[in-house]
Design a protein around this motif. Structure first.
Motif, short mmCIF file in Angstrom:
data_model
loop_
_atom_site.label_atom_id
_atom_site.label_comp_id
_atom_site.label_asym_id
_atom_site.label_seq_id
_atom_site.Cartn_x
_atom_site.Cartn_y
_atom_site.Cartn_z
N ALA A 255 16.55 6.74 28.65
CA ALA A 255 15.24 6.49 28.06
C ALA A 255 15.33 5.28 27.15
O ALA A 255 16.35 5.08 26.47
N ASP B 184 7.53 9.21 28.00
CA ASP B 184 8.82 8.53 27.79
C ASP B 184 9.00 7.44 28.83
O ASP B 184 8.66 7.62 30.01
N GLU B 185 9.55 6.31 28.39
CA GLU B 185 9.84 5.21 29.30
C GLU B 185 11.28 5.34 29.76
O GLU B 185 12.21 5.33 28.94
N ARG C 197 8.81 -6.63 32.82
CA ARG C 197 7.55 -6.11 33.37
C ARG C 197 7.32 -6.66 34.76
O ARG C 197 7.70 -7.76 35.07
N ARG D 8 14.02 3.33 23.91
CA ARG D 8 13.32 3.57 22.65
C ARG D 8 13.76 2.54 21.63
O ARG D 8 14.96 2.38 21.37
N ILE E 231 13.12 -5.08 28.30
CA ILE E 231 12.27 -4.51 29.35
C ILE E 231 11.62 -5.64 30.14
O ILE E 231 10.98 -6.52 29.56
N VAL F 38 11.38 -0.27 33.75
CA VAL F 38 11.13 1.09 33.29
C VAL F 38 9.86 1.65 33.96
O VAL F 38 9.04 0.91 34.48
N ALA F 39 9.75 2.97 33.92
CA ALA F 39 8.55 3.67 34.40
C ALA F 39 8.30 4.84 33.47
O ALA F 39 9.24 5.45 32.94
N GLY F 40 7.03 5.13 33.24
CA GLY F 40 6.67 6.20 32.32
C GLY F 40 6.72 7.58 32.98
O GLY F 40 6.41 7.74 34.16
#
Length: 408
Positions: A357, A388-389, A408, A359, A406, A54-56
């Motif tokens: 997204a 938002d991710e 990292r 959540r 997720i 993911v990226a913000g």
């Protein structure tokens, strides 16, 4: 030879039926085991939670909104020197440690100067002897001049011959010549003294400029030399000093995009060690040559304000920004951009574009309205909020409500 009785070799029906049943039982057991493994694998695969990257989403007023080009490089000081001795010698003293701040001219190390001092003392003795010889010759010259005047008077009175007068004049002229020679010898001795003194001074290593010692390359007792010698057993450096006030960024820009870079252009730098710290900078110069092997042009960037956390050889990412008067904000139907997201997060095309997204460990499919593309990012007019991710990498079979993990 009697005939063999083959009737005893018959297989009884009961034994035959038992062997067939055992073989069938073994085949059935093996098949059942394989079936259980397959069913278990399928169930395990179905219950496995897929992983995603993911990226913000960034605010629309983030520096990335005005980014023309991204590049990466390293922090490099303009003033960095490996301090070495001018002569070959043995280290007798080291007066610094790594991390120490030094001033220009500060003593760093000392070499064995016993031979140099002996040569200096010998040169000084020769100079003193030459000076003493001049004093003796000057005394002799005074006496010779007195003799000359007396002889001139006697010749005038016709008491002495002309030959005596010529001898007296010759003595005076000879002494004057010897004094001139002695003075030249004194000058030569002075030069030898200066040379010997330079040999002593060469045994002292001072800091060429102020900075921080980042490397201690020699210890007491080791041999050092300005050139490599002794099969690798001789050190060629004493210390490495860096002027922290000269730290800047050096990046390689693809030559296809170098037209977007110019001197004085604003840059936003981000150190790999401090990813949340954005450092205002600007382009100092574009080196006017290209690397034909890499197809890049070297660009040097200066920090607007230095900080002790900025260290040489740190990795850094830079974003070359648009000029404030030419930067444009995308507008669509009267709405300005709400956020900036990576292009990799967008799926679908045109009006059917959407993102996933993340959540509470689940993905949400959201339709988005996109603006202009900026480097590897894209502006979002609706559908995403800053912070938002969003999934930028994951399986193709994602769907709304799916649980994900997720990575990292």
């Amino acid at each position: 030879m009697p005939n063999a009785d083959l009737s005893s070799l018959k297989i009884r029906d009961s034994a035959r039926s038992k062997g067939v049943r055992g073989k069938i039982l073994r085949i059935f057991s093996a098949s059942l085991g394989v079936l259980i493994l397959v069913i278990g694998g399928v169930l395990a695969f179905r219950t496995q939670t897929p992983g995603v990257e993911v990226a913000g989403a960034l605010p629309a007023n983030s520096p990335q909104a005005e980014t023309l080009l991204n590049a990466s490089g390293y922090v490099t000081p303009r003033r960095r020197a490996t301090v070495a001795a001018k002569i070959t010698g043995r280290v007798t003293g080291v007066f610094f440690e790594e991390g120490m701040s030094v001033k220009e001219g500060q003593l760093l190390a000392r070499l064995d100067d016993s031979d140099a001092n002996r040569a200096l003392n010998a040169a000084i003795a020769d100079r003193n002897a030459s000076r003493a010889a001049i004093a003796d010759l000057e005394v002799q010259l005074k006496y010779a001049e007195i003799q000359l005047r007396r002889t001139q008077q006697l010749v005038a009175e016709k008491v002495q011959s002309q030959e005596a007068l010529d001898t007296a004049r010759t003595n005076v002229d000879s002494l004057k010549a010897r004094i001139l020679l002695a003075r030249d010898q004194v000058a030569a001795s002075e030069a030898r003294v200066l040379s010997a003194q330079q040999g002593v001074d060469n045994c002292i290593i001072n800091a060429p400029f102020g900075g921080i010692v980042v490397s201690k390359d020699a210890q007491v007792g080791e041999m050092v030399s300005p050139i490599s010698a002794g099969g690798g057993f001789t050190r060629t450096g004493i210390a490495t000093i860096v002027d922290m006030n000269s730290n800047e960024i050096e990046v390689d820009v693809n030559e296809a995009y170098i037209a977007r870079v110019h001197r004085g252009q604003k840059v936003m730098a981000t150190l790999d060690a401090y990813p949340d710290w954005h450092i205002p900078s600007h382009v100092r110069t574009v080196i006017p040559t290209a690397d034909r092997d890499k197809g890049t042009v070297k660009v040097r960037i200066t920090f607007d304000k230095l900080d002790p956390r900025i260290l040489p050889d740190m990795g850094v990412k830079v974003a070359f920004l648009n000029e404030p008067d030419t930067a444009k904000k995308t507008k669509a139907h009267g709405a300005t951009a709400r956020a900036i997201i990576p292009e990799a997060a967008v799926r679908g095309t045109g009006a059917k574009s959407y993102v996933f997204a993340v959540r509470d460990g689940k993905v949400e499919r959201r339709a988005v309205t996109l603006g202009q593309t900026i480097s590897h990012n894209v502006e979002v007019m609706a559908g995403v909020n800053p912070g938002d991710e969003l999934v930028v990498r994951g399986p193709e079979n994602l769907h709304d409500g799916m649980k994900v993990e997720i990575r990292r």
